[in-house]
Each structure stands twice: as C-alpha cells, then as structure tokens.
Design an enzyme around this catalytic site. Structure first.
Site, short mmCIF file in Angstrom:
data_model
loop_
_atom_site.label_atom_id
_atom_site.label_comp_id
_atom_site.label_asym_id
_atom_site.label_seq_id
_atom_site.Cartn_x
_atom_site.Cartn_y
_atom_site.Cartn_z
N ARG A 64 0.76 7.31 6.33
CA ARG A 64 -0.07 6.38 7.11
C ARG A 64 -1.52 6.88 7.18
NH1 ARG A 64 2.01 1.95 10.96
NH2 ARG A 64 0.06 1.14 11.76
N HIS A 93 -3.02 5.99 3.91
CA HIS A 93 -3.24 4.54 3.92
C HIS A 93 -4.54 4.18 4.64
CE1 HIS A 93 -2.72 0.61 6.05
NE2 HIS A 93 -2.48 0.22 4.83
N SER A 116 0.84 -1.21 0.00
CA SER A 116 0.00 0.00 0.00
C SER A 116 0.87 1.25 0.00
CB SER A 116 -0.89 0.03 1.24
OG SER A 116 -1.71 -1.11 1.31
#
Lengths: 204, 204
Positions: free
Chosen positions: B35, B38, B12
């Site tokens: 993050r 994500h 990812s």
C-alpha cells in the site's frame, strides 16, 4: 507582501543545494523543484518535472489575481490552504468533496472535476492523485472557449497515470508536470506552494 | 465487516506484485509495504520499512478497540479519515490543529503532540511530517507509565528526520518505521489504512 521561511526549511534547502548537483533550471524553476524534493526527500524529481513555456509566469499572475484553485482531492487542498490563507486568499476547492454519487462510468474525482471545470474554467487545477480526473480535463481542453490558467499534473500510481500526463503534454494549456509514475499530494502541494512564494516576491 | 477494494487499486496491486521481486515479508507486512508503494510509486520503500515484533497485531487490536488515532499534521488526518469513518470510527486528532502559539523553544507540531500525549497516552500515533514531534514523543516514552498502542514513524526530510527515526528504534514502543530521509503524509496514511484493512479481515 513577504514570507518568512521557517529556519528548518531554510536548513533543508541548504542541504538540497549542496546535494543536487548540476542542473539547467532557471531560478524560478529551481525554487519549485527544490520544494518538491524538500517534501519527498527524493532527488529523482529533478529529472521528472517539466515546465511548459510561460507556465510559471501564468501561475504567478493567476495566483495574484486570486483565481480559484481546484484540487483533485482533499489531501492536496489540505497541503495548500495554510499558505494560500496567509497570502492571496484564493478560493480553494477540492473537486471530490461533496460528490456522493459519481456520474455513470466515471470516478468520483472525475465527476467532481467536471463540475468544477464548468463552474471555474479559468481556475488553477492541481492534480496530486487522480489520473481519471486529469484525463477528463484534458478531453475538455481542445473544445474549450477559455483555458485553465495553469494545470499542475502530478498524479501518482500505476494505472492510467503515465497516460494522463502524456495526454496533458499534448495540450496547449500552461502546465507544470511530473513525468512517469511518481507524484502525489505533497508533490502537487509543493509545486503550488512554491508558486505562491514566487508570487509574493516583488509584490507591492 | 468487509471492505471492497476499488478495481483501480486492485489493478495497481497486481502491477506491484509483478514488479516487486523477491522479499521476505509476511503476508500482513506485505499488505502494508504494497500500500505504501501504491501511494508513492516508489519501490525503494520495500527496503526502508521496519516492523517491531508484534507491531501489526498491536495496531490491529488497537484499531478494533477504537483507540484514538493522533496524527502529527492535517494532511495525514485527511488521508485516513475516509477509511476510518467507513470502518471502526476511531477518533482522529491532528496534533498541530488548534495550536496557535507553540511552547517556548518548541515547534507547533511538537507542542500539539505533547498535549495529545497527555490526553491520550495509549493512542496510535502517526507521523508523516514532523520529526520534532516524533522526537518529543520518544523522549516521553522511557518514563511513561503506559505506552502508545503503536507508533507509525514516517516523517520526511533532511533535518532531524533520520535522527528521529533512529531514536524511535531505540524505544520499546510497538512501531512501524520508515528508515532514512523518505516518508511523508501519504506514506504514513498508507500504513494506517493498510492496518485498517487488515483489522477488518476475520472480524465478525
């Protein structure tokens, strides 16, 4: 049974009503879409949410008869236990909880989901995170003797997420789906919580 | 201490690296921004996240010395307890938990937050939901003898959310903030989890 909406939520809904523009949702569909936008402040969800025919009615009926609700991860469970507890008190199970060791070649969530599926095949399944678990469920459905009452398909992310939702779309299970990469625990929880609110309406 | 990244997360991250385009983030800032993207599949966060000078270092140092982490709601706690438990084992407290009756004129989260603030004024405070609680903390800060180690300000929604973040921006507390209406439990949790990963790097 009737639920009082918190004044801040009512004000938020009024802002969304003013800003959302034209749409073709039924009033029940819109109640779900609006709650998702409320939980994300992201109007793109207006264009991403799909309802299979009869999915909302199937979800409401299942909530009222207190079927178990299986979530993929703990954050989705955390997002719904409050309202479930105040209303229909369905059992809520997080599939990944208690799975220390995944089956070979599978993720922990997938392993937990398959276990829940065997135990509660007619549950409401709510996915806010794990595409592998949603794919695992979709692979079981064609041979299944009974179908889940409803699948809420809202995993989020970049790997296998779009594919998992496309696979769900090919199944005959009653479903509420978020197309594309977006989704997430608050989105999945918002869809289920909106269904609970709808289920309380007209209850005697 | 070192953390292994799950292969799906690594894949990812590689997609995000390819698609994010140009930016001016430091490598530590980018680890946090990535993050968040994500966890949401929403690249708009690239333009919404703000770091006060020294905020990341302050957060890392506080995590390493195991200060308590106070979250506004249970979903944020649920999103961080796994990684905290595997690493530095800071105490994690959800402010709203256990608050049955709010103080007059206050929300439950606000009431709980003020209680936690009195008990742990130097904690890391993580907001993914409740602007009223963030505003309550901001009102305490100017007269405070000691400041929180870090505030992560990522409430989501339409009422008081933008104002709460603008108020946070006027304070001198070390902070990582999401501007605008967007935010949410997964966003707040992603910021904290990224800081934990950074805190494990170079640890002996």
């Amino acid at each position: 049974m009737s639920l009082t909406i918190h004044p801040i939520m009512a004000q938020s809904f009024a802002v969304i009503d003013r800003e959302i523009g034209t749409h073709n949702f039924s009033s029940q569909e819109y109640a779900i879409v609006r709650r998702v936008i409320h939980s994300t402040a992201d109007f793109e969800f207006k264009d991403l949410i799909r309802f299979s025919p009869g999915a909302i009615d199937a979800g409401i009926a299942a909530i009222r008869r207190r079927v178990p609700i299986v979530t993929d991860v703990g954050m989705v469970k955390q997002g719904i236990v409050g309202l479930v507890g105040e209303t229909f008190a369905n059992p809520v199970i997080s599939a990944v909880e208690g799975i220390k060791k995944p089956l070979p070649g599978k993720t922990r969530t997938e392993t937990g989901l398959l276990k829940c599926w065997q135990e509660f095949p007619q549950a409401i399944f709510v996915f806010g995170n794990a595409p592998t678990a949603l794919l695992a469920l979709c692979q079981e459905i064609p041979q299944a003797a009974v179908l889940p009452a409803l699948v809420i398909g809202a995993p989020v992310g970049f790997i296998s997420v779009v594919e998992s939702k496309m696979t769900l779309a090919t199944t005959e299970v009653p479903q509420i789906r978020v197309e594309g990469r977006k989704g997430g625990s608050p989105v999945a929880a918002a869809i289920l919580n909106a269904l609970i609110c709808l289920a309380t309406e007209g209850e005697v």
